[in-house]
Every structure is written in structure tokens, then in C-alpha cells.
Scaffold this motif. Structure first.
Motif, PDB file in Angstrom:
ATOM      1  N   HIS A 205       0.832  -1.206   0.000  1.00  0.00           N
ATOM      2  CA  HIS A 205       0.000   0.000   0.000  1.00  0.00           C
ATOM      3  C   HIS A 205       0.865   1.253   0.000  1.00  0.00           C
ATOM      4  CE1 HIS A 205      -3.562  -2.340   1.946  1.00  0.00           C
ATOM      5  NE2 HIS A 205      -3.531  -2.471   0.628  1.00  0.00           N
ATOM      6  N   ALA A 206       1.857   1.275   0.882  1.00  0.00           N
ATOM      7  CA  ALA A 206       2.728   2.448   0.960  1.00  0.00           C
ATOM      8  C   ALA A 206       3.534   2.620  -0.330  1.00  0.00           C
ATOM      9  CB  ALA A 206       3.659   2.320   2.162  1.00  0.00           C
ATOM     10  N   PHE A 207       4.113   1.520  -0.815  1.00  0.00           N
ATOM     11  CA  PHE A 207       4.983   1.584  -1.995  1.00  0.00           C
ATOM     12  C   PHE A 207       4.208   1.957  -3.254  1.00  0.00           C
ATOM     13  CE2 PHE A 207       6.805  -0.623  -5.699  1.00  0.00           C
ATOM     14  CZ  PHE A 207       8.017   0.043  -5.774  1.00  0.00           C
ATOM     15  N   GLU A 208       3.113   1.252  -3.521  1.00  0.00           N
ATOM     16  CA  GLU A 208       2.373   1.511  -4.757  1.00  0.00           C
ATOM     17  C   GLU A 208       1.795   2.916  -4.775  1.00  0.00           C
ATOM     18  OE1 GLU A 208      -0.427  -1.567  -5.847  1.00  0.00           O
ATOM     19  OE2 GLU A 208       0.863  -3.106  -4.983  1.00  0.00           O
ATOM     20  N   SER A 209       1.257   3.356  -3.651  1.00  0.00           N
ATOM     21  CA  SER A 209       0.678   4.699  -3.612  1.00  0.00           C
ATOM     22  C   SER A 209       1.768   5.757  -3.777  1.00  0.00           C
ATOM     23  CB  SER A 209      -0.079   4.918  -2.299  1.00  0.00           C
ATOM     24  OG  SER A 209       0.770   4.787  -1.176  1.00  0.00           O
ATOM     25  N   PHE A 218       2.090  15.591   1.053  1.00  0.00           N
ATOM     26  CA  PHE A 218       1.499  15.006   2.252  1.00  0.00           C
ATOM     27  C   PHE A 218       1.448  13.487   2.138  1.00  0.00           C
ATOM     28  CE2 PHE A 218      -2.463  13.842   4.626  1.00  0.00           C
ATOM     29  CZ  PHE A 218      -1.981  14.095   5.898  1.00  0.00           C
ATOM     30  N   SER A 219       0.938  12.980   1.005  1.00  0.00           N
ATOM     31  CA  SER A 219       0.818  11.529   0.847  1.00  0.00           C
ATOM     32  C   SER A 219       2.190  10.867   0.780  1.00  0.00           C
ATOM     33  CB  SER A 219      -0.002  11.184  -0.405  1.00  0.00           C
ATOM     34  OG  SER A 219       0.683  11.522  -1.590  1.00  0.00           O
ATOM     35  N   GLU A 220       3.154  11.522   0.166  1.00  0.00           N
ATOM     36  CA  GLU A 220       4.498  10.956   0.099  1.00  0.00           C
ATOM     37  C   GLU A 220       5.115  10.847   1.489  1.00  0.00           C
ATOM     38  OE1 GLU A 220       6.947  13.001  -2.689  1.00  0.00           O
ATOM     39  OE2 GLU A 220       5.779  12.350  -4.431  1.00  0.00           O
ATOM     40  N   ALA A 221       4.861  11.833   2.325  1.00  0.00           N
ATOM     41  CA  ALA A 221       5.384  11.782   3.692  1.00  0.00           C
ATOM     42  C   ALA A 221       4.776  10.611   4.455  1.00  0.00           C
ATOM     43  CB  ALA A 221       5.099  13.099   4.415  1.00  0.00           C
ATOM     44  N   LEU A 222       3.465  10.391   4.304  1.00  0.00           N
ATOM     45  CA  LEU A 222       2.810   9.263   4.956  1.00  0.00           C
ATOM     46  C   LEU A 222       3.409   7.937   4.474  1.00  0.00           C
ATOM     47  CD1 LEU A 222      -1.010  10.169   4.881  1.00  0.00           C
ATOM     48  CD2 LEU A 222       0.529  10.284   6.826  1.00  0.00           C
ATOM     49  N   ALA A 223       3.605   7.817   3.172  1.00  0.00           N
ATOM     50  CA  ALA A 223       4.110   6.566   2.611  1.00  0.00           C
ATOM     51  C   ALA A 223       5.513   6.257   3.124  1.00  0.00           C
ATOM     52  CB  ALA A 223       4.109   6.642   1.079  1.00  0.00           C
ATOM     53  N   THR A 255      -1.747   1.635   9.357  1.00  0.00           N
ATOM     54  CA  THR A 255      -2.760   2.697   9.344  1.00  0.00           C
ATOM     55  C   THR A 255      -2.320   3.860   8.450  1.00  0.00           C
ATOM     56  OG1 THR A 255      -3.536   2.084  11.548  1.00  0.00           O
ATOM     57  CG2 THR A 255      -4.076   4.296  10.780  1.00  0.00           C
ATOM     58  N   LEU A 256      -1.044   4.230   8.514  1.00  0.00           N
ATOM     59  CA  LEU A 256      -0.544   5.304   7.647  1.00  0.00           C
ATOM     60  C   LEU A 256      -0.678   4.910   6.176  1.00  0.00           C
ATOM     61  CD1 LEU A 256       2.691   6.398   9.553  1.00  0.00           C
ATOM     62  CD2 LEU A 256       0.579   7.712   9.322  1.00  0.00           C
ATOM     63  N   ALA A 257      -0.338   3.663   5.860  1.00  0.00           N
ATOM     64  CA  ALA A 257      -0.450   3.207   4.470  1.00  0.00           C
ATOM     65  C   ALA A 257      -1.909   3.164   4.031  1.00  0.00           C
ATOM     66  CB  ALA A 257       0.207   1.836   4.315  1.00  0.00           C
ATOM     67  N   GLY A 258      -2.797   2.777   4.960  1.00  0.00           N
ATOM     68  CA  GLY A 258      -4.221   2.779   4.632  1.00  0.00           C
ATOM     69  C   GLY A 258      -4.724   4.174   4.328  1.00  0.00           C
ATOM     70  N   MET A 259      -4.304   5.143   5.131  1.00  0.00           N
ATOM     71  CA  MET A 259      -4.661   6.537   4.850  1.00  0.00           C
ATOM     72  C   MET A 259      -4.155   6.951   3.476  1.00  0.00           C
ATOM     73  SD  MET A 259      -3.811   8.494   8.408  1.00  0.00           S
ATOM     74  CE  MET A 259      -4.757   8.207   9.916  1.00  0.00           C
ATOM     75  N   ASN A 260      -2.958   6.471   3.144  1.00  0.00           N
ATOM     76  CA  ASN A 260      -2.347   6.920   1.896  1.00  0.00           C
ATOM     77  C   ASN A 260      -3.087   6.428   0.666  1.00  0.00           C
ATOM     78  OD1 ASN A 260      -0.208   8.659   1.206  1.00  0.00           O
ATOM     79  ND2 ASN A 260       0.893   6.954   0.300  1.00  0.00           N
ATOM     80  N   ILE A 261      -3.602   5.197   0.705  1.00  0.00           N
ATOM     81  CA  ILE A 261      -4.335   4.739  -0.482  1.00  0.00           C
ATOM     82  C   ILE A 261      -5.693   5.419  -0.579  1.00  0.00           C
ATOM     83  CG2 ILE A 261      -3.107   2.568  -0.715  1.00  0.00           C
ATOM     84  CD1 ILE A 261      -5.456   1.134   0.569  1.00  0.00           C
ATOM     85  N   ALA A 262      -6.161   6.025   0.522  1.00  0.00           N
ATOM     86  CA  ALA A 262      -7.368   6.857   0.429  1.00  0.00           C
ATOM     87  C   ALA A 262      -7.055   8.161  -0.295  1.00  0.00           C
ATOM     88  CB  ALA A 262      -7.920   7.155   1.823  1.00  0.00           C
ATOM     89  N   LEU A 263      -5.802   8.608  -0.206  1.00  0.00           N
ATOM     90  CA  LEU A 263      -5.386   9.844  -0.867  1.00  0.00           C
ATOM     91  C   LEU A 263      -4.985   9.606  -2.320  1.00  0.00           C
ATOM     92  CD1 LEU A 263      -3.173  11.265   2.022  1.00  0.00           C
ATOM     93  CD2 LEU A 263      -5.354  12.207   1.261  1.00  0.00           C
ATOM     94  N   THR A 264      -4.453   8.431  -2.612  1.00  0.00           N
ATOM     95  CA  THR A 264      -3.978   8.127  -3.971  1.00  0.00           C
ATOM     96  C   THR A 264      -4.675   6.859  -4.458  1.00  0.00           C
ATOM     97  OG1 THR A 264      -2.049   7.047  -2.981  1.00  0.00           O
ATOM     98  CG2 THR A 264      -1.777   9.322  -3.698  1.00  0.00           C
ATOM     99  N   ASP A 265      -3.983   5.729  -4.451  1.00  0.00           N
ATOM    100  CA  ASP A 265      -4.577   4.447  -4.854  1.00  0.00           C
ATOM    101  C   ASP A 265      -3.493   3.388  -4.782  1.00  0.00           C
ATOM    102  OD1 ASP A 265      -6.460   2.583  -5.833  1.00  0.00           O
ATOM    103  OD2 ASP A 265      -7.337   4.090  -7.156  1.00  0.00           O
ATOM    104  N   ARG A 309      14.610   6.570  -2.400  1.00  0.00           N
ATOM    105  CA  ARG A 309      14.043   7.031  -1.121  1.00  0.00           C
ATOM    106  C   ARG A 309      13.330   5.895  -0.400  1.00  0.00           C
ATOM    107  NH1 ARG A 309      13.524  11.959  -4.131  1.00  0.00           N
ATOM    108  NH2 ARG A 309      11.424  11.481  -4.904  1.00  0.00           N
ATOM    109  N   VAL A 310      12.669   5.014  -1.172  1.00  0.00           N
ATOM    110  CA  VAL A 310      12.034   3.845  -0.563  1.00  0.00           C
ATOM    111  C   VAL A 310      13.091   2.945   0.076  1.00  0.00           C
ATOM    112  CG1 VAL A 310      10.747   1.722  -1.036  1.00  0.00           C
ATOM    113  CG2 VAL A 310      10.016   3.874  -2.073  1.00  0.00           C
ATOM    114  N   ALA A 311      14.163   2.670  -0.663  1.00  0.00           N
ATOM    115  CA  ALA A 311      15.226   1.803  -0.152  1.00  0.00           C
ATOM    116  C   ALA A 311      15.852   2.381   1.115  1.00  0.00           C
ATOM    117  CB  ALA A 311      16.294   1.594  -1.219  1.00  0.00           C
ATOM    118  N   ALA A 312      16.097   3.685   1.127  1.00  0.00           N
ATOM    119  CA  ALA A 312      16.710   4.323   2.293  1.00  0.00           C
ATOM    120  C   ALA A 312      15.772   4.325   3.490  1.00  0.00           C
ATOM    121  CB  ALA A 312      17.127   5.741   1.946  1.00  0.00           C
ATOM    122  N   ALA A 313      14.457   4.448   3.232  1.00  0.00           N
ATOM    123  CA  ALA A 313      13.484   4.391   4.324  1.00  0.00           C
ATOM    124  C   ALA A 313      13.409   2.986   4.906  1.00  0.00           C
ATOM    125  CB  ALA A 313      12.107   4.823   3.824  1.00  0.00           C
TER     126      ALA A 313
END
Length: 395
Positions: A205-209, A218-223, A255-265, A309-313
Motif C-alpha cells: 500500500h505504501a509503496f504503490e501509492s 502530504f501523501s508521500e510523507a505518509l508513505a 494505518t498510515l499506508a491505509g490513509m495513503n491509499i485513500a489519498l492516492t490508490d 528514497r524507498v530503499a533508504a526508508a
């Protein structure tokens, strides 16, 4: 920055489930508790019902559903809600439980059958008109017991139609739970394999969004924060599920990733996951884990900065190398995660054959469409040949 809105009302923390009665008091006076069968006759369920009773709320329980809930199970739940004259719902369980409750809340309020509100596909393969809810949904409180789906904090649910071998989603602002009670204490008993499957769901959810072009700052920060939490806790939660500290980080990540797919997909992973689940009955988290590293390798030439950025996170130790090196390391990091969490790494581990690839791709074209925004707005819009290559690379 873009436009975004969230309707999540999240109460987070160890022991929060004990406040269910107080938090649900504004929702109604008679609750239908939709709970994973695991909780039948459990002390946890009885404690929550007692907490409701102290606030003058009566409750009845519905357990008759399975993982990847079928539309007919939702219809049974709707009939039960009406029979028991319930005016709101409480979901106690994982993503399948919360999705069942969401679909039931919407159908009970608007009438008809659940599948009418899903993307309509008929036995001859033709598409029908999806019914739009006109009256919203019955109020819902969600208590997740897994850290994966994030359904407690988003506006969607996914329902199966086993007779047609199809999965479909419903998306509407009315499906946001009125109250989400995220208590990591409810997750400490989740077995290692389920912890691993749901963890890959949260990561996906976090990665795809994050990889969609429709993101905002905002959504990128959540992801990215979700991915950081997962990097710090995922393996530890699988290996020692009773550790409340790591369960708390996993719950936050979900929960953060769930919020993020509500903002994107979601995108490519979930699109390929639909037929893998609908046609081959793979567990949802497995359908995502099995193609993750192949999707990243396909993206590498196009989206180096984001992948870095994903790898570093996920692995802060990579902070001292170049972005290109960080991005190139991500597929191997994901393969290591699968190995450490004992998840089958290849499609063949789940009985899928290379000869099945054409029917998987046909399903995607028929039920999602290559022109769907969830694909065309990805960091790299896939062709049918791209999806075929990803699947071949996942064997």
C-alpha cells in the motif's frame, strides 16, 4: 501540493480497545459485531461487549464469513443486521472482516444485494452498471487485529464473487469508519505467517501509492514514514509477535499506508494480485509479495530517485551511497524480507504455472483495463507485455 481529504477518526494506542463503549456511544444503541471467527467465545470479544453494555449499547455477533469475503456472505450479514435491528456495526478482525463490515453497512443502508455496488461482471463476461449508494452507510467502528490492510483508515473495500471468479472493489467516502480503534494489543497473538502476509500488504500500500504520479507532498510523507516503521519492525514482529513495541510500529505503518491509499490508490501489484487471488485462491499478501521485487526491477530505469528514497526508508544503512546504488539495492532488500519472514518468493510456490500467464493478463484487461488511471498514472505505465514480463520474472 494538490487536493486531498481524509475522514479518518483514529484512536491509537495500547489498551484503546477498552474504550470501545465510550467511543461508540455516538454511533447507535444496538451494534452488530462482525468478528473474525477466531474471536468467537474469546475473552477479548466479551470484554468489548461488556464495555458496550456499560454505555447502554446492546450487541449481537456475526461470524459467518471467510478470508476474501464473498458477496453472498455480505448479503447474509445484511439480513442478520436487519433481523436484529442493528443501527451500527463494529468490525473486530483483519482486512477481510473490516471489508465485510463496510460492504454490509453500505448495502444495509441502501438496499439490494452487495454485488450491485461492485464493478459488475456477469457470467458471460459482459459488464453491467454499478449501483451508486444514495444513502451513505450505517455507522461503522473498526478495530483491526492485523497490521496490513489499513482498511480502518480508508474508503474502500474489496469483495469476491466466487461464482464468477472475480474480485471487485467499492470506493466511497461513506465507507470511512466513523471510528477506528487501533490497539496493538489486539495484534500480539497473530501467527508469524499471517503477520508476514499482512506486513507485505501494508508495504505494498505504501509503496504503490508512493510510486503513483498522483501523490502530494502530504501523501508521500505518509508513505515513507510507513515504510520506515516497517523497516524497523516487520521482521521482528514476525519472529516475536508478542513484542508490543514492534507491534505498535507495525500498526502505525499499516494505518498510515491505509490513509495513503485513500489519498492516492494502489497500482500494478494489486492489479496483478486480483487475478492471482480470484483465479488461484492465493492469500492477498502473498499475491503482492511474490511480484514486488520484479516490479521494482521493471521500474528501475524510470524511477531511480523515488526507489532510492524507498530503499533508504526501508534500510537506513544505505544512506551513505548514491541514489542509483540505493535504488538498485531495493529488489534484493525485498527478496531478503521474503526470506526472513518465510514467505514463498516465486509464483510457482503457489501452484501458478507459466501457462497461466495469458489468462491472468486477460483478467487484468477485462476487469481493470490497461487504460485505468491506477496503471496509466504509475511511475511507468505498463503495457500488456510489461505485465507479462513482470509475471515471468516472478517465477
Amino acid at each position: 501540493m494538490g487536493q486531498y481529504s481524509l475522514f479518518a477518526n483514529v484512536h491509537f494506542g495500547a489498551g484503546k480497545a477498552k474504550e470501545t463503549g465510550v467511543l461508540c456511544r455516538p454511533l447507535g444503541r444496538r451494534a452488530c459485531m462482525i468478528a473474525d471467527p477466531f474471536f468467537q467465545d474469546s475473552g477479548t470479544l466479551k470484554e468489548i461487549q461488556n464495555a458496550l453494555s456499560k454505555q447502554g449499547i446492546s450487541s449481537v455477533c456475526f461470524f459467518d464469513f471467510h478470508s476474501d469475503p464473498d458477496c453472498t456472505e455480505v448479503d447474509k450479514c445484511v439480513a442478520f443486521i436487519k433481523q436484529e435491528a442493528c443501527d451500527f456495526l463494529i468490525a473486530l478482525g483483519g482486512g477481510s472482516c473490516i471489508d465485510t463490515a463496510k460492504a454490509a453497512a453500505l448495502t444495509a443502508q441502501n438496499g439490494g444485494e452487495c454485488w450491485e455496488y461492485c464493478g459488475q461482471v456477469f457470467p458471460d463476461g459482459s459488464n453491467g452498471v454499478m449501483r451508486r449508494p444514495e444513502k451513505g452507510a450505517l455507522p461503522l467502528a473498526a478495530l483491526p487485529t492485523t497490521a496490513g490492510s489499513g482498511s480502518e483508515a480508508n474508503k474502500g473495500c474489496v469483495i469476491s464473487n466466487r461464482a464468477l471468479r472475480v474480485k471487485s472493489g467499492i470506493g466511497s467516502d461513506c465507507l470511512f469508519p466513523r471510528v477506528a480503534i487501533v490497539d496493538p494489543c489486539l495484534m500480539t497473538g497473530l501467527p508469524p505467517r499471517q503477520t508476514a502476509y499482512t506486513g507485505f500488504d501494508a508495504f505494498s500500500h505504501a509503496f504503490e501509492s508512493y510510486m503513483l504520479n498522483t501523490t502530494t507532498y502530504f501523501s508521500e510523507a505518509l508513505a515513507l514514514q510507513s515504510i520506515r516503521f516497517l523497516g524497523e519492525s516487520f521482521v521482528a514482529a514476525v519472529q516475536n509477535g508478542g513484542d508490543l513495541a514492534v507491534r505498535e510500529k507495525m500498526a502505525n505503518a499499516s494505518t498510515l499506508a491505509g490513509m495513503n491509499i485513500a489519498l492516492t490508490d494502489t497500482s500494478v501489484g494489486h492489479v496483478l494480485g486480483q487475478p492471482l487471488s480470484a483465479l488461484f485462491h492465493m492469500v492477498h499478501g502473498a499475491t503482492l509479495a511474490v511480484t514486488l521485487d520484479s516490479i521494482v526491477e521493471w521500474l528501475l530505469p524510470t524511477a531511480t530517485e523515488k526507489l532510492a528514497r524507498v530503499a533508504a526508508a526501508l534500510c537506513p544503512a544505505l544512506g551513505g551511497v548514491s541514489a542509483a546504488q540505493q535504488a538498485a539495492r531495493l529488489p534484493e532488500l525485498l527478496r531478503e524480507l521474503k526470506k526472513k519472514t518465510d514467505i514463498g518468493g516465486r509464483l510457482g510456490d503457489y501452484g501458478v504455472k507459466k501457462s497461466d500467464i495469458p489468462c491472468i493478463l486477460d483478467y487484468v484487461e477485462e476487469h481493470v483495463g490497461l487504460s485505468s488511471p491506477v496503471l496509466t498514472e504509475y511511475a511507468k505505465a505498463p503495457t500488456r507485455k510489461d505485465l507479462e514480463d513482470i509475471l515471468h520474472a516472478s517465477f
